[in-house]
Design an enzyme around this catalytic site. Structure first.
Site, mmCIF file in Angstrom:
data_model
loop_
_atom_site.group_PDB
_atom_site.id
_atom_site.type_symbol
_atom_site.label_atom_id
_atom_site.label_comp_id
_atom_site.label_asym_id
_atom_site.label_seq_id
_atom_site.Cartn_x
_atom_site.Cartn_y
_atom_site.Cartn_z
ATOM 1 N N ARG A 1 41.110 47.549 36.465
ATOM 2 C CA ARG A 1 41.396 46.110 36.357
ATOM 3 C C ARG A 1 42.796 45.983 35.760
ATOM 4 N NH1 ARG A 1 37.807 41.572 36.039
ATOM 5 N NH2 ARG A 1 38.535 39.855 34.750
ATOM 6 N N HIS B 1 40.790 40.191 44.443
ATOM 7 C CA HIS B 1 39.591 40.371 43.618
ATOM 8 C C HIS B 1 38.408 40.657 44.548
ATOM 9 C CE1 HIS B 1 37.040 40.404 40.280
ATOM 10 N NE2 HIS B 1 37.126 39.158 39.857
ATOM 11 N N GLN C 1 34.546 40.468 43.441
ATOM 12 C CA GLN C 1 34.029 39.112 43.326
ATOM 13 C C GLN C 1 33.632 38.575 44.690
ATOM 14 O OE1 GLN C 1 33.556 37.020 40.462
ATOM 15 N NE2 GLN C 1 32.431 35.907 42.031
ATOM 16 N N ASP D 1 38.615 27.848 41.126
ATOM 17 C CA ASP D 1 38.916 28.844 40.097
ATOM 18 C C ASP D 1 39.837 28.190 39.084
ATOM 19 O OD1 ASP D 1 39.122 31.235 38.708
ATOM 20 O OD2 ASP D 1 40.449 32.208 40.144
ATOM 21 N N CYS E 1 34.107 31.646 40.203
ATOM 22 C CA CYS E 1 34.016 33.055 39.815
ATOM 23 C C CYS E 1 33.839 33.235 38.311
ATOM 24 C CB CYS E 1 35.253 33.813 40.303
ATOM 25 S SG CYS E 1 36.803 33.126 39.705
ATOM 26 N N ARG F 1 27.161 40.129 41.093
ATOM 27 C CA ARG F 1 28.192 41.134 40.848
ATOM 28 C C ARG F 1 27.549 42.504 40.637
ATOM 29 N NH1 ARG F 1 33.199 39.574 38.923
ATOM 30 N NH2 ARG F 1 33.676 41.806 39.159
#
Length: 333
Positions: free
Chosen positions: A129, A157, A160, A251, A291, A319
């Site tokens: 990450r 991402h 996600q 988001d 998310c 997830r």
């Protein structure tokens, strides 16, 4: 859909159930982007995730393809969902996790390439990450025996997006011909959504203020992998994007690393808030997606966030299941 319910909608979606995933692993070494998957691999991964979810809810331990293996979690950015679900996923698949601190991995003590070459001698995979996608690509290229997973970069991402697609399949069944509207910054989340949605046949609409659009290269790539007549539309009109959509996604307006831009971004995005009025344009059956973490009162109102149509915590739960499937298929070779 709560975790105690089955995912029979996935079964009805036309996705072939994966009966022997060991014979059909992900061909590539790494998962840096949704585009690293073929259409068939994406279908199989989501089918396996649904099977793993049913098994976990039913109390079945399932297979342990990571038994005797270690994965490294290398996180430069804060994380709740990604870190927690990858740790649980690795352990439930029989593996162990190590977490070197950022100062010894990406802190400049040695090159990104040398960090990767060291880890390659000890662990089977690295879940990374970080900020720049280029740094992730350099890391993966330096270690040909190390499986590398993109746990978030500034550009994409993909983990996600896998959870988002499973959530949509659970609620809608087949996604071919469905419409997903993203309202807000054309950021990493929007990019991976466009890739995954188009690959599964969804019409993807991304509405952003001028200067914050989904990059044209991302939209072009999504159109190239689109199936079943899927389209990708980039617009500055939030209401037009949302009209008749099956799901509305947003988001944060200022992502990690953009904190100093927050005030300016809040002004630029103020007419792109997902509120009850905007959701009404989509219709009473439209799902709301985020998310997380959410900044309530900015990109979304409490009324939308907490409505029955909100599936944000289903996304968070999924997830775990999609990342378990990803690791199993990636490490199966």
């Amino acid at each position: 859909m709560s975790s105690v319910k089955t995912t029979r909608a996935v079964k009805a979606s036309g996705v072939v159930s994966l009966t022997d995933w060991k014979r059909q692993p992900i061909a590539g070494k790494d998962f840096l982007s949704i585009l690293d998957l073929t259409h068939a691999e994406l279908d199989r991964l989501l089918a396996l995730a649904a099977e793993m979810k049913r098994g976990r809810v039913g109390g079945h331990a399932g297979t342990q393809p990571l038994a005797g293996k270690h994965l490294a979690l290398l996180f430069e950015k804060p994380s709740l969902r990604t870190r927690t679900t990858f740790v649980i996923a690795t352990r439930e698949l029989g593996g162990e996790v190590i977490e070197p601190t950022p100062d010894v991995t990406f802190g400049g003590r040695e090159s990104v390439e040398d960090v990767a070459r060291n880890l390659e001698r000890w662990v089977a995979g690295a879940i990374v990450r970080t900020f720049a996608q280029d740094r992730l690509a350099r890391f993966a290229a330096a270690a040909p025996a190390l499986h590398v997973v993109n746990a978030l970069t500034d550009e994409e991402h993909p983990c996600q997006a896998l959870a988002d697609m499973l959530t949509l399949q659970e609620r809608l069944g087949s996604l071919a011909g469905r419409t997903l509207a993203f309202v807000g910054d054309g950021n990493n989340v929007a990019a991976s959504l466009a890739h995954a949605g188009a690959m599964l046949g969804m019409h993807v609409r991304v509405a952003s203020p001028k200067g914050f659009e989904l990059p044209s290269a991302v939209a072009l790539a999504a159109r190239r992998v689109a199936r079943y007549g899927a389209t990708v539309i980039v617009t500055h009109d939030a209401r037009k994007a949302v009209a008749g959509a099956d799901a509305v996604y947003t988001d944060v307006w200022a992502s990690m690393g953009q904190e100093k831009q927050a005030k300016a971004r809040n002004r630029a995005f103020r007419t792109f808030q997902v509120n009850e009025k905007l959701m009404a344009s989509a219709g009473s059956q439209a799902l709301f997606m985020h998310c997380l973490p959410a900044h309530r009162g900015l990109e979304v109102t409490d009324g939308v966030m907490d409505a029955e149509s909100s599936v944000v915590f289903d996304q968070a739960e999924n997830r775990l299941h999609t990342q378990k499937a990803l690791l199993a298929m990636l490490m199966a070779k």
